[in-house]
Write a protein that holds these residues in place. Structure first.
Motif, PDB file in Angstrom:
ATOM      1  N   TYR A   6       0.815  -1.217   0.000  1.00  0.00           N
ATOM      2  CA  TYR A   6       0.000   0.000   0.000  1.00  0.00           C
ATOM      3  C   TYR A   6       0.850   1.270   0.000  1.00  0.00           C
ATOM      4  O   TYR A   6       0.332   2.382   0.025  1.00  0.00           O
ATOM      5  CB  TYR A   6      -0.926   0.015   1.216  1.00  0.00           C
ATOM      6  N   PHE A   7       2.181   1.102  -0.043  1.00  0.00           N
ATOM      7  CA  PHE A   7       3.085   2.242   0.099  1.00  0.00           C
ATOM      8  C   PHE A   7       4.350   1.962  -0.698  1.00  0.00           C
ATOM      9  O   PHE A   7       4.919   0.884  -0.606  1.00  0.00           O
ATOM     10  CB  PHE A   7       3.424   2.392   1.593  1.00  0.00           C
ATOM     11  N   HIS A  21       5.167   7.323  -1.759  1.00  0.00           N
ATOM     12  CA  HIS A  21       3.786   7.678  -2.064  1.00  0.00           C
ATOM     13  C   HIS A  21       2.854   6.535  -1.685  1.00  0.00           C
ATOM     14  O   HIS A  21       3.236   5.366  -1.664  1.00  0.00           O
ATOM     15  CB  HIS A  21       3.606   8.118  -3.524  1.00  0.00           C
ATOM     16  N   TRP A  22       1.651   6.944  -1.360  1.00  0.00           N
ATOM     17  CA  TRP A  22       0.614   6.016  -0.919  1.00  0.00           C
ATOM     18  C   TRP A  22      -0.054   5.428  -2.153  1.00  0.00           C
ATOM     19  O   TRP A  22      -0.403   6.152  -3.082  1.00  0.00           O
ATOM     20  CB  TRP A  22      -0.388   6.738  -0.038  1.00  0.00           C
ATOM     21  N   VAL A  26      -5.190   3.711   3.667  1.00  0.00           N
ATOM     22  CA  VAL A  26      -4.672   2.744   4.640  1.00  0.00           C
ATOM     23  C   VAL A  26      -5.352   2.904   5.989  1.00  0.00           C
ATOM     24  O   VAL A  26      -5.928   3.939   6.295  1.00  0.00           O
ATOM     25  CB  VAL A  26      -3.144   2.908   4.817  1.00  0.00           C
ATOM     26  N   TYR A  31      -0.573   2.793   8.217  1.00  0.00           N
ATOM     27  CA  TYR A  31      -0.003   4.143   8.183  1.00  0.00           C
ATOM     28  C   TYR A  31       1.240   4.223   9.072  1.00  0.00           C
ATOM     29  O   TYR A  31       2.297   4.683   8.652  1.00  0.00           O
ATOM     30  CB  TYR A  31      -1.059   5.156   8.644  1.00  0.00           C
ATOM     31  N   ALA A  34       4.236   2.210   7.680  1.00  0.00           N
ATOM     32  CA  ALA A  34       4.884   2.886   6.550  1.00  0.00           C
ATOM     33  C   ALA A  34       5.707   4.085   7.011  1.00  0.00           C
ATOM     34  O   ALA A  34       6.811   4.312   6.507  1.00  0.00           O
ATOM     35  CB  ALA A  34       3.828   3.322   5.533  1.00  0.00           C
ATOM     36  N   PHE A  57      -4.453   9.029  -0.372  1.00  0.00           N
ATOM     37  CA  PHE A  57      -4.359   8.968   1.084  1.00  0.00           C
ATOM     38  C   PHE A  57      -5.562   9.689   1.680  1.00  0.00           C
ATOM     39  O   PHE A  57      -6.080  10.644   1.101  1.00  0.00           O
ATOM     40  CB  PHE A  57      -3.063   9.656   1.536  1.00  0.00           C
TER      41      PHE A  57
END
Length: 143
Positions: A6-7, A21-22, A26, A31, A34, A57
């Motif tokens: 997710y990141f 970047h996302w 999340v 979060y 990451a 995000f």
């Protein structure tokens, strides 16, 4: 360093730039994971510039906001970071939260970093690359 699905995070040694970047919205645990990975990568790479793209995000909850300020206030002084570029989506709530976070960091005497907010990653990268010495002409914020 393997990034979660997710990141995305990468380091460009020629530009001394950490980019993240996302990839999707999340939850709190994702979060935090990451952001911890990002802080570790900042320390290990000795990056002087960091671009964070907040597209895809959502606004973090109050607990995550406080946690973020606490983490960054302890982690950033341990890095070589001098310029932080935040790329923001068209999201007023997220913009307000990131402005609050930026102001909190800028008001900490042990953090010597320039922070600027941008609408697109290309403009952010141009700003990050704008001076060979990120400490040259140091200013606290840019728009």
């Amino acid at each position: 360093m393997k990034a979660p699905p997710y990141f995305h995070i990468s380091y460009n040694s020629k530009q001394n730039l950490l980019s993240s970047h996302w990839l999707r919205v999340v939850n709190s645990a994702e979060y935090r994971q990451a952001l911890i990975k990002s802080c570790k990568q900042l320390q290990e790479s000795k990056a002087m510039c960091w671009l964070v793209d907040f597209n895809n995000f959502s606004t973090p909850n109050m607990s995550d906001q406080r946690w973020t300020i606490d983490l960054l206030s302890h982690s950033l002084p341990q890095t070589k970071l001098r310029k932080l570029a935040l790329v923001l989506p068209d999201n007023l709530f997220l913009e307000v939260v990131l402005e609050k976070l930026s102001n909190s960091l800028l008001n900490m005497p042990n953090i010597k970093v320039q922070i600027a907010h941008f609408a697109d990653p290309n403009t952010a990268q141009q700003w990050l690359a704008s001076a060979k010495d990120p400490c040259e002409g140091l200013f606290r914020t840019a728009s």
